[in-house]
Design a protein around this motif. Sequence first.
Motif, PDB file in Angstrom:
ATOM      1  N   GLY A  17       1.238  -0.161   0.311  1.00  0.00           N
ATOM      2  CA  GLY A  17       1.299  -1.547   0.712  1.00  0.00           C
ATOM      3  C   GLY A  17       0.537  -1.762   2.270  1.00  0.00           C
ATOM      4  O   GLY A  17      -0.249  -2.375   2.426  1.00  0.00           O
ATOM      5  N   GLU A  18       0.756  -0.957   3.416  1.00  0.00           N
ATOM      6  CA  GLU A  18       0.278  -0.685   4.452  1.00  0.00           C
ATOM      7  C   GLU A  18      -1.395  -0.168   4.486  1.00  0.00           C
ATOM      8  O   GLU A  18      -1.954  -0.666   5.361  1.00  0.00           O
ATOM      9  N   ARG A 103       9.847  -8.728   1.048  1.00  0.00           N
ATOM     10  CA  ARG A 103       8.613  -8.950   0.985  1.00  0.00           C
ATOM     11  C   ARG A 103       8.042  -9.103  -0.268  1.00  0.00           C
ATOM     12  O   ARG A 103       8.069  -8.147  -1.024  1.00  0.00           O
ATOM     13  N   ALA A 105       4.749  -9.431  -2.603  1.00  0.00           N
ATOM     14  CA  ALA A 105       3.281  -9.359  -2.568  1.00  0.00           C
ATOM     15  C   ALA A 105       2.837 -10.079  -3.774  1.00  0.00           C
ATOM     16  O   ALA A 105       3.362  -9.793  -5.039  1.00  0.00           O
ATOM     17  N   ARG A 131       9.570 -13.420   2.641  1.00  0.00           N
ATOM     18  CA  ARG A 131       8.147 -13.068   3.221  1.00  0.00           C
ATOM     19  C   ARG A 131       7.060 -12.853   2.388  1.00  0.00           C
ATOM     20  O   ARG A 131       7.080 -11.784   1.648  1.00  0.00           O
ATOM     21  N   ASP A 133       3.347 -11.493   1.223  1.00  0.00           N
ATOM     22  CA  ASP A 133       2.363 -10.820   1.446  1.00  0.00           C
ATOM     23  C   ASP A 133       1.229 -11.391   0.538  1.00  0.00           C
ATOM     24  O   ASP A 133       1.109 -10.596  -0.577  1.00  0.00           O
ATOM     25  N   ARG A 135      -2.347 -11.555  -1.071  1.00  0.00           N
ATOM     26  CA  ARG A 135      -3.827 -10.922  -1.320  1.00  0.00           C
ATOM     27  C   ARG A 135      -4.877 -11.816  -2.089  1.00  0.00           C
ATOM     28  O   ARG A 135      -4.150 -12.555  -2.679  1.00  0.00           O
ATOM     29  N   THR A 150       0.179  -2.984  -6.694  1.00  0.00           N
ATOM     30  CA  THR A 150       0.145  -3.523  -5.490  1.00  0.00           C
ATOM     31  C   THR A 150       0.845  -4.900  -5.377  1.00  0.00           C
ATOM     32  O   THR A 150       1.522  -4.813  -4.238  1.00  0.00           O
ATOM     33  N   VAL A 151       0.959  -5.757  -6.316  1.00  0.00           N
ATOM     34  CA  VAL A 151       1.688  -7.043  -6.120  1.00  0.00           C
ATOM     35  C   VAL A 151       2.562  -7.038  -7.298  1.00  0.00           C
ATOM     36  O   VAL A 151       2.196  -6.325  -8.304  1.00  0.00           O
TER      37      VAL A 151
END
Length: 305
Positions: A17-18, A103, A105, A131, A133, A135, A150-151
């Motif tokens: 993620g980071e 979070r 995504a 929150r 994230d 993309r 990833t999401v």
Amino acid sequence: MEGLDATHLRTLAAVVGEGSFEGAARLLHVTQSAVSQRIRALEAAVGQVLVRRSRPCRATPAGEPLLRLAGQLVLLEREALAEARGPLSGTPGFRSGVGTGTRVAVVANADSLATWFVPALARLPADLAVRFDVRQDDQDHTADLLRDGTVMAGVTAQRTPVQGCRVRRLGALRYRALAAPAPAGRWFPDGITEEALAAAPVIVFDRRDRVQHRFIRAVAGRDLDPPVHYVPSVPAFSEAIRLGLGWGLVPEQLARADVAAGRCVDLAPDRFVDVPLYWQHWRLDSPVLAALTEAVRAAAADALR
């Protein structure tokens, strides 16, 4: 093989993620050495390399299912904890703070982000305190981020559900062919002909963007190779058209204002491109994902064809 360590799975999700071991260490408030040790331990337990040590770090094919599992565990754990602690809120089916600290995504194509998708996120009940994230990727490729974990949800052109996901049709984003008035007269004196389309410069978002070429193929009946300007920004894309750099296809929600103000002309009012969009999300019984899905479907119903 023994059961997977939840801390190691969370660390895997943080690294991907980071995008780096350093970023994961900052997020988890541990040392970079601790992150490396956890990933090595998880890889040893699975017997496979799970992370590509690249920039950014990406999950390997073996790591993708574990990345999805990690994200699902984090989401469900937070929701269960909040439900156990929090009193019922005024929103039916939810508890205050269910999404606090969570979070989420998600991924969407650039034109959806520029038109209707962000208002969809704003529709979520305030007490979920999610929150995001967010993309960005081309609608033909956003499913790849769902596939690799990833999401957890995204807008995509793919109607076939990614493994472990549900899919819902949202509608179609309609595109209009625009050009500035003076260049339009020079490039298309006899209208949208095959010869004019082959010679006129066209604005394309990036090398994954095929919307303009779909329009050319539909009008000309075959593929052409016109001069191309790549402009990978929605505001700059429209500005390039207004300034006469080339013609291009613009979402009709954005095109209306330029046509009404006389800054652009619609080159073919009876021709357009409709790009069907779908919403895919992890197949989980999650209040956050349920609320997000409802908000996205409501916003899409207002904005899409």
